[in-house]
Design a protein around this motif. Structure first.
Motif, PDB file in Angstrom:
ATOM      1  N   PHE A 182       0.826  -1.201   0.000  1.00 58.39           N
ATOM      2  CA  PHE A 182       0.000   0.000   0.000  1.00 58.39           C
ATOM      3  C   PHE A 182       0.867   1.260   0.000  1.00 58.39           C
ATOM      4  O   PHE A 182       0.599   2.214  -0.746  1.00 58.39           O
ATOM      5  CB  PHE A 182      -0.924  -0.028   1.216  1.00 58.39           C
ATOM      6  N   LEU A 183       1.922   1.252   0.831  1.00 58.00           N
ATOM      7  CA  LEU A 183       2.812   2.410   0.873  1.00 58.00           C
ATOM      8  C   LEU A 183       3.549   2.599  -0.451  1.00 58.00           C
ATOM      9  O   LEU A 183       3.736   3.735  -0.919  1.00 58.00           O
ATOM     10  CB  LEU A 183       3.806   2.251   2.026  1.00 58.00           C
ATOM     11  N   ARG A 184       3.963   1.495  -1.072  1.00 60.48           N
ATOM     12  CA  ARG A 184       4.627   1.581  -2.378  1.00 60.48           C
ATOM     13  C   ARG A 184       3.693   2.193  -3.424  1.00 60.48           C
ATOM     14  O   ARG A 184       4.096   3.022  -4.255  1.00 60.48           O
ATOM     15  CB  ARG A 184       5.096   0.208  -2.831  1.00 60.48           C
ATOM     16  N   ALA A 185       2.424   1.757  -3.412  1.00 55.13           N
ATOM     17  CA  ALA A 185       1.462   2.306  -4.370  1.00 55.13           C
ATOM     18  C   ALA A 185       1.258   3.795  -4.130  1.00 55.13           C
ATOM     19  O   ALA A 185       1.156   4.583  -5.091  1.00 55.13           O
ATOM     20  CB  ALA A 185       0.139   1.552  -4.249  1.00 55.13           C
ATOM     21  N   LYS A 186       1.186   4.219  -2.886  1.00 53.06           N
ATOM     22  CA  LYS A 186       1.029   5.633  -2.587  1.00 53.06           C
ATOM     23  C   LYS A 186       2.234   6.433  -3.076  1.00 53.06           C
ATOM     24  O   LYS A 186       2.081   7.535  -3.639  1.00 53.06           O
ATOM     25  CB  LYS A 186       0.838   5.823  -1.081  1.00 53.06           C
ATOM     26  N   ILE A 187       3.431   5.878  -2.878  1.00 56.16           N
ATOM     27  CA  ILE A 187       4.642   6.580  -3.327  1.00 56.16           C
ATOM     28  C   ILE A 187       4.655   6.692  -4.847  1.00 56.16           C
ATOM     29  O   ILE A 187       4.994   7.738  -5.421  1.00 56.16           O
ATOM     30  CB  ILE A 187       5.893   5.856  -2.806  1.00 56.16           C
ATOM     31  N   ALA A 188       4.314   5.590  -5.545  1.00 60.38           N
ATOM     32  CA  ALA A 188       4.289   5.616  -7.004  1.00 60.38           C
ATOM     33  C   ALA A 188       3.264   6.618  -7.519  1.00 60.38           C
ATOM     34  O   ALA A 188       3.513   7.358  -8.483  1.00 60.38           O
ATOM     35  CB  ALA A 188       3.982   4.217  -7.533  1.00 60.38           C
ATOM     36  N   GLU A 189       2.105   6.681  -6.891  1.00 58.37           N
ATOM     37  CA  GLU A 189       1.085   7.639  -7.300  1.00 58.37           C
ATOM     38  C   GLU A 189       1.565   9.061  -7.096  1.00 58.37           C
ATOM     39  O   GLU A 189       1.339   9.950  -7.934  1.00 58.37           O
ATOM     40  CB  GLU A 189      -0.189   7.384  -6.490  1.00 58.37           C
ATOM     41  N   HIS A 190       2.244   9.293  -5.982  1.00 58.05           N
ATOM     42  CA  HIS A 190       2.786  10.623  -5.712  1.00 58.05           C
ATOM     43  C   HIS A 190       3.838  10.996  -6.738  1.00 58.05           C
ATOM     44  O   HIS A 190       3.889  12.151  -7.226  1.00 58.05           O
ATOM     45  CB  HIS A 190       3.369  10.655  -4.296  1.00 58.05           C
ATOM     46  N   ASP A 191       4.695  10.040  -7.125  1.00 60.71           N
ATOM     47  CA  ASP A 191       5.713  10.313  -8.148  1.00 60.71           C
ATOM     48  C   ASP A 191       5.064  10.632  -9.492  1.00 60.71           C
ATOM     49  O   ASP A 191       5.501  11.544 -10.211  1.00 60.71           O
ATOM     50  CB  ASP A 191       6.649   9.113  -8.285  1.00 60.71           C
ATOM     51  N   ARG A 192       4.005   9.916  -9.868  1.00 63.62           N
ATOM     52  CA  ARG A 192       3.326  10.186 -11.135  1.00 63.62           C
ATOM     53  C   ARG A 192       2.706  11.579 -11.135  1.00 63.62           C
ATOM     54  O   ARG A 192       2.755  12.298 -12.137  1.00 63.62           O
ATOM     55  CB  ARG A 192       2.256   9.123 -11.384  1.00 63.62           C
ATOM     56  N   GLU A 193       2.101  11.953 -10.006  1.00 66.15           N
ATOM     57  CA  GLU A 193       1.513  13.285  -9.936  1.00 66.15           C
ATOM     58  C   GLU A 193       2.579  14.363 -10.096  1.00 66.15           C
ATOM     59  O   GLU A 193       2.380  15.367 -10.811  1.00 66.15           O
ATOM     60  CB  GLU A 193       0.779  13.451  -8.614  1.00 66.15           C
ATOM     61  N   GLU A 194       3.722  14.190  -9.457  1.00 67.56           N
ATOM     62  CA  GLU A 194       4.800  15.173  -9.607  1.00 67.56           C
ATOM     63  C   GLU A 194       5.310  15.222 -11.046  1.00 67.56           C
ATOM     64  O   GLU A 194       5.569  16.293 -11.597  1.00 67.56           O
ATOM     65  CB  GLU A 194       5.943  14.838  -8.650  1.00 67.56           C
ATOM     66  N   GLU A 195       5.420  14.060 -11.668  1.00 67.45           N
ATOM     67  CA  GLU A 195       5.893  14.013 -13.063  1.00 67.45           C
ATOM     68  C   GLU A 195       4.904  14.713 -13.989  1.00 67.45           C
ATOM     69  O   GLU A 195       5.297  15.463 -14.900  1.00 67.45           O
ATOM     70  CB  GLU A 195       6.090  12.554 -13.480  1.00 67.45           C
ATOM     71  N   GLN A 196       3.604  14.496 -13.767  1.00 63.57           N
ATOM     72  CA  GLN A 196       2.601  15.161 -14.590  1.00 63.57           C
ATOM     73  C   GLN A 196       2.656  16.679 -14.402  1.00 63.57           C
ATOM     74  O   GLN A 196       2.538  17.436 -15.363  1.00 63.57           O
ATOM     75  CB  GLN A 196       1.218  14.637 -14.243  1.00 63.57           C
ATOM     76  N   GLN A 197       2.829  17.112 -13.160  1.00 62.44           N
ATOM     77  CA  GLN A 197       2.925  18.555 -12.918  1.00 62.44           C
ATOM     78  C   GLN A 197       4.144  19.145 -13.607  1.00 62.44           C
ATOM     79  O   GLN A 197       4.074  20.225 -14.212  1.00 62.44           O
ATOM     80  CB  GLN A 197       2.986  18.823 -11.409  1.00 62.44           C
ATOM     81  N   GLN A 198       5.293  18.438 -13.539  1.00 63.70           N
ATOM     82  CA  GLN A 198       6.486  18.932 -14.216  1.00 63.70           C
ATOM     83  C   GLN A 198       6.284  18.964 -15.726  1.00 63.70           C
ATOM     84  O   GLN A 198       6.700  19.900 -16.418  1.00 63.70           O
ATOM     85  CB  GLN A 198       7.686  18.049 -13.860  1.00 63.70           C
ATOM     86  N   HIS A 199       5.605  17.946 -16.290  1.00 60.55           N
ATOM     87  CA  HIS A 199       5.357  17.892 -17.725  1.00 60.55           C
ATOM     88  C   HIS A 199       4.446  19.039 -18.157  1.00 60.55           C
ATOM     89  O   HIS A 199       4.675  19.692 -19.186  1.00 60.55           O
ATOM     90  CB  HIS A 199       4.731  16.545 -18.080  1.00 60.55           C
ATOM     91  N   MET A 200       3.404  19.319 -17.379  1.00 59.41           N
ATOM     92  CA  MET A 200       2.512  20.417 -17.697  1.00 59.41           C
ATOM     93  C   MET A 200       3.234  21.757 -17.625  1.00 59.41           C
ATOM     94  O   MET A 200       3.033  22.645 -18.462  1.00 59.41           O
ATOM     95  CB  MET A 200       1.316  20.417 -16.746  1.00 59.41           C
ATOM     96  N   THR A 201       4.100  21.939 -16.683  1.00 55.53           N
ATOM     97  CA  THR A 201       4.874  23.178 -16.565  1.00 55.53           C
ATOM     98  C   THR A 201       5.776  23.363 -17.772  1.00 55.53           C
ATOM     99  O   THR A 201       5.906  24.464 -18.317  1.00 55.53           O
ATOM    100  CB  THR A 201       5.687  23.151 -15.273  1.00 55.53           C
ATOM    101  N   GLY A 202       6.423  22.287 -18.248  1.00 59.44           N
ATOM    102  CA  GLY A 202       7.290  22.381 -19.438  1.00 59.44           C
ATOM    103  C   GLY A 202       6.505  22.716 -20.679  1.00 59.44           C
ATOM    104  O   GLY A 202       6.947  23.505 -21.524  1.00 59.44           O
TER     105      GLY A 202
END
Length: 242
Positions: A182-202
């Motif tokens: 469960f913790l791994r899934a939460k971390i992966a979801e958090h990483d995807r959200e950060e990646e999407q935010q960085q992609h949108m900013t670029g």
């Protein structure tokens, strides 16, 4: 009840000049015996009356003459006093019998407990392998059989406890693995959200027009109002601010 000083019959009212010590025995003369009875009876009734009044005591007196005549006195009731006397005697006898029975019972119980304590102490010493010289061969075999059965039960209980602990640890391991996933899934979801935010900013930065990318010290020519334009249309170089 009052007893006035009545004159006793002539046979009972002889003048006493002195009294010697009277021997306490049956009076053989019938007349003298009857006179003495009258005197002593009246005195006894008078004393009973005085005792009941002076001491507030419950008194009952019953006298039968040699001829069978009944004389009685009671400040309450002769029958009631007799019943009370019977109850008191019964209670006293019952209390004594109960006390004696309790004493015997406790003595027996004390002896029984002492014997049980002695047997248990001997058995404990035998289990520890002590004081075995007094045991016969049959008793030793019985002791060995009891020890083997007890050892078997101890081992069985030990195995049950071990299996229960292992099962608990396995369940705990599964719970920890699930929590870890469960913790791994939460971390992966958090990483995807950060990646999407960085992609949108670029993407936003890339979509800006080139004319808006300029140095802070230069203005493009098209930003100057045409009414104040003093240069030719061919000169499109940027003016440097001084």
């Amino acid at each position: 009840m009052e007893f006035p000083n009545e004159a006793i019959s002539e046979g009972c009212s002889q003048k006493k000049s002195g009294r010697g010590k009277i021997e306490i025995k049956r009076i053989e003369n019938t007349t003298n015996r009857q006179v003495t009875f009258c005197k002593r009876r009246n005195g006894l009734l008078k004393k009973a009356y005085e005792l009941s009044v002076l001491c507030d005591a419950e008194v009952a007196l019953v006298v039968f003459s040699s001829r069978g005549r009944l004389y009685e006195y009671a400040n309450n009731s002769v029958r009631g006093t007799i019943d009370r006397y019977k109850k008191a005697c019964a209670a006293s006898s019952n209390a004594e019998s109960v006390s004696e029975a309790n004493t015997q019972f406790y003595q027996q119980e004390s002896s029984k407990l002492k014997r049980q304590i002695r047997d248990i102490q001997n058995l404990n010493r035998h289990i520890l392998g002590e004081a075995l010289s007094s045991l016969s061969l049959k008793e030793l075999k019985n002791l060995e059989s009891r020890l083997e059965k007890g050892l078997s039960r101890v081992r069985s209980r030990k195995h049950e406890t071990l299996f229960a602990d292992i099962e608990f640890m396995q369940k705990r391991e599964i719970e920890l693995q699930n929590h870890n996933n469960f913790l791994r899934a939460k971390i992966a979801e958090h990483d995807r959200e950060e990646e999407q935010q960085q992609h949108m900013t670029g993407n936003v930065c890339e979509s800006l027009p080139a004319s808006q990318s300029y140095d802070r010290n230069f203005f493009p020519v098209n930003l100057i109002d045409s009414s104040h334009h003093q240069y030719s249309r061919q000169d499109h170089t940027a003016l440097q601010l001084v």
